[in-house]
Design a protein around this motif. Structure first.
Motif, mmCIF file in Angstrom:
data_model
loop_
_atom_site.group_PDB
_atom_site.id
_atom_site.type_symbol
_atom_site.label_atom_id
_atom_site.label_comp_id
_atom_site.label_asym_id
_atom_site.label_seq_id
_atom_site.Cartn_x
_atom_site.Cartn_y
_atom_site.Cartn_z
ATOM 1 N N TYR A 111 45.124 35.992 44.007
ATOM 2 C CA TYR A 111 45.563 36.185 42.634
ATOM 3 C C TYR A 111 46.336 34.963 42.141
ATOM 4 N N LEU A 112 46.248 34.726 40.840
ATOM 5 C CA LEU A 112 47.014 33.663 40.193
ATOM 6 C C LEU A 112 47.579 34.197 38.881
ATOM 7 N N PHE A 113 48.849 33.861 38.611
ATOM 8 C CA PHE A 113 49.515 34.272 37.360
ATOM 9 C C PHE A 113 50.259 33.081 36.789
ATOM 10 N N VAL A 114 50.105 32.852 35.474
ATOM 11 C CA VAL A 114 50.792 31.739 34.808
ATOM 12 C C VAL A 114 51.276 32.188 33.436
ATOM 13 N N THR A 115 52.553 31.918 33.150
ATOM 14 C CA THR A 115 53.080 32.072 31.797
ATOM 15 C C THR A 115 54.055 30.940 31.549
ATOM 16 N N VAL A 132 46.028 43.300 26.032
ATOM 17 C CA VAL A 132 45.578 42.881 27.358
ATOM 18 C C VAL A 132 44.079 43.121 27.492
ATOM 19 N N ASP A 133 43.386 42.143 28.055
ATOM 20 C CA ASP A 133 41.954 42.302 28.310
ATOM 21 C C ASP A 133 41.559 41.389 29.459
ATOM 22 N N ALA A 134 40.357 41.571 29.962
ATOM 23 C CA ALA A 134 39.856 40.753 31.068
ATOM 24 C C ALA A 134 38.390 40.417 30.817
ATOM 25 N N THR A 135 37.958 39.300 31.350
ATOM 26 C CA THR A 135 36.561 38.891 31.236
ATOM 27 C C THR A 135 36.103 38.320 32.570
ATOM 28 N N PHE A 136 34.832 38.518 32.883
ATOM 29 C CA PHE A 136 34.298 38.026 34.143
ATOM 30 C C PHE A 136 34.159 36.511 34.096
ATOM 31 N N LEU A 137 34.475 35.863 35.202
ATOM 32 C CA LEU A 137 34.320 34.419 35.330
ATOM 33 C C LEU A 137 32.926 34.116 35.876
ATOM 34 N N LYS A 138 32.179 33.337 35.119
ATOM 35 C CA LYS A 138 30.811 32.996 35.537
ATOM 36 C C LYS A 138 30.820 31.730 36.378
ATOM 37 N N THR A 139 31.434 31.839 37.541
ATOM 38 C CA THR A 139 31.540 30.709 38.460
ATOM 39 C C THR A 139 31.030 31.122 39.827
ATOM 40 N N VAL A 140 30.949 30.151 40.715
ATOM 41 C CA VAL A 140 30.498 30.428 42.084
ATOM 42 C C VAL A 140 31.433 31.422 42.763
ATOM 43 N N GLU A 141 32.732 31.285 42.509
ATOM 44 C CA GLU A 141 33.716 32.130 43.176
ATOM 45 C C GLU A 141 33.849 33.502 42.520
ATOM 46 N N CYS A 144 37.873 37.579 37.786
ATOM 47 C CA CYS A 144 38.130 37.911 36.383
ATOM 48 C C CYS A 144 39.312 37.113 35.853
ATOM 49 N N LEU A 145 39.215 36.740 34.594
ATOM 50 C CA LEU A 145 40.326 36.106 33.901
ATOM 51 C C LEU A 145 41.011 37.169 33.050
ATOM 52 N N VAL A 146 42.301 37.356 33.266
ATOM 53 C CA VAL A 146 43.084 38.355 32.529
ATOM 54 C C VAL A 146 43.959 37.633 31.502
ATOM 55 N N PHE A 162 48.320 34.450 31.474
ATOM 56 C CA PHE A 162 46.964 34.687 31.959
ATOM 57 C C PHE A 162 46.995 34.765 33.478
ATOM 58 N N ALA A 163 45.971 35.378 34.021
ATOM 59 C CA ALA A 163 45.878 35.526 35.473
ATOM 60 C C ALA A 163 44.414 35.474 35.889
ATOM 61 N N VAL A 164 44.196 35.115 37.133
ATOM 62 C CA VAL A 164 42.866 35.166 37.728
ATOM 63 C C VAL A 164 42.944 36.132 38.906
ATOM 64 N N VAL A 165 42.103 37.151 38.888
ATOM 65 C CA VAL A 165 42.096 38.168 39.945
ATOM 66 C C VAL A 165 40.667 38.391 40.424
ATOM 67 N N ASP A 166 40.523 39.192 41.460
ATOM 68 C CA ASP A 166 39.195 39.399 42.039
ATOM 69 C C ASP A 166 38.360 40.442 41.300
ATOM 70 N N GLY A 167 38.968 41.172 40.395
ATOM 71 C CA GLY A 167 38.221 42.178 39.650
ATOM 72 C C GLY A 167 39.179 43.123 38.943
ATOM 73 N N GLU A 168 38.627 43.962 38.056
ATOM 74 C CA GLU A 168 39.448 44.940 37.342
ATOM 75 C C GLU A 168 39.657 46.161 38.237
ATOM 76 N N LYS A 169 40.549 46.003 39.201
ATOM 77 C CA LYS A 169 40.839 47.049 40.176
ATOM 78 C C LYS A 169 42.287 47.499 40.035
ATOM 79 N N LYS A 170 42.594 48.647 40.622
ATOM 80 C CA LYS A 170 43.955 49.180 40.548
ATOM 81 C C LYS A 170 44.953 48.203 41.162
ATOM 82 N N GLU A 171 44.612 47.639 42.319
ATOM 83 C CA GLU A 171 45.525 46.735 43.007
ATOM 84 C C GLU A 171 45.804 45.481 42.171
#
Length: 296
Positions: A111-115, A132-141, A144-146, A162-171
């Protein structure tokens, strides 16, 4: 960047040669210098044949197109490796900036978080509504970008974090809101606006106990219109108009008419969504004019 020259289109015997992958990359670099958006591999096939009069395969064009883009953007793996340095310098040159980088059990990015510090300070003068919203990152890795945004009194969008996470999951949503809470504390005046992603809704309720949560009426209108067979756009539009009404009496009159015209839609709303989360006149907090998460 050094450019590779292409081989001759024809040999001394007059026999046509096939273009090399390096030649395709050279054409991309030359004709689309510095651009992230380059032609598709299919388009490149025709471009090379017209320019050089030689045959080239789709696979060759795709491989070298990707290489040309990588030359410009850099290698993703190397980018992840220098993230700690980037975040360190971001905090150094931007006072009060908050960053957080979480690694998994294999010491790899999670995970990554920046403000930015300026965004945190400026939020004091913004309306207390966070979209708040999220969009899928169309990259090799993948991942989601939050995005979390606010709005100033002049109706301009104001980026918060903004943050980069592995998906729109509870965790991942719990981690995002927990980290956001370190810079924007919980408050009875605070309002969140988002779609109805179950993990997101639950995370807000668990982390920001005192805040209010309103649903995006644009997303909700698309859920509503699938319950009719004809005039779906009209059904969605009428729903959004009713949701934005300020007077409870006016709302009840229009919603009752809506219920009679589209009973299946009304049943869906009554059963699945609390009216307090989507009707402006019944919402317990102040949403102002922010009825959708589209700005995020």
């Amino acid at each position: 960047m050094k450019m590779h020259s292409c081989p001759h289109a024809t040999s001394s015997t007059g026999v046509k040669r096939k273009v090399t992958p390096r030649c395709v990359a050279a054409i991309v670099h030359k004709d689309y210098l510095g651009l992230y958006e380059t032609p598709t591999a299919k388009t490149l096939v025709g471009l090379v044949e017209r320019k050089l009069g030689v045959e080239v395969s789709y696979t060759t064009c795709l491989r070298r197109k990707n290489q040309a883009v990588a030359d410009l953007r850099g290698d993703p793996e190397k980018g992840y490796k220098i993230l700690p340095s980037y975040l360190y310098m971001s905090e150094k040159v931007n006072p009060d900036t908050k960053t957080s980088l979480l690694l998994d059990e294999h010491n790899q990015f999670k995970y990554l978080f920046v403000t930015l510090g300026a965004s945190i300070k400026g939020f004091e003068y913004m309306r207390r509504v966070i979209t708040v919203d999220a969009t899928f990152l169309k990259t090799v890795e993948g991942g989601c970008l939050v995005i979390a945004t606010a709005q100033d009194p002049n109706l301009h969008h104001y980026p918060i974090a903004f943050a980069v996470v592995d998906g729109e999951k509870k965790e991942s949503w719990n981690w995002f809101f927990t980290t956001l809470k370190t810079v924007i504390p919980d408050s009875t005046e605070l309002v969140f606006v988002s779609d109805r992603n179950a993990s997101l809704v639950k995370a807000v309720a668990e982390v920001y106990l005192m805040s209010k949560h309103g649903y995006c009426i644009w997303h909700l209108s698309h859920n509503v219109k699938v319950h009719v067979r004809q005039g779906r756009d009209e059904v969605a539009q009428q729903f959004r108009k009713i949701a934005c009404l300020y007077s409870e009496a006016e709302f009840e009159n229009h919603y009752e008419d809506y219920r009679e015209r589209y009973p299946s839609c009304a049943r869906y709303l009554d059963k699945s969504v609390d009216v307090k989360n989507w009707a402006k006149c019944h919402f317990p907090g102040a949403r102002y004019n922010i009825d959708t998460s589209n700005c995020a």
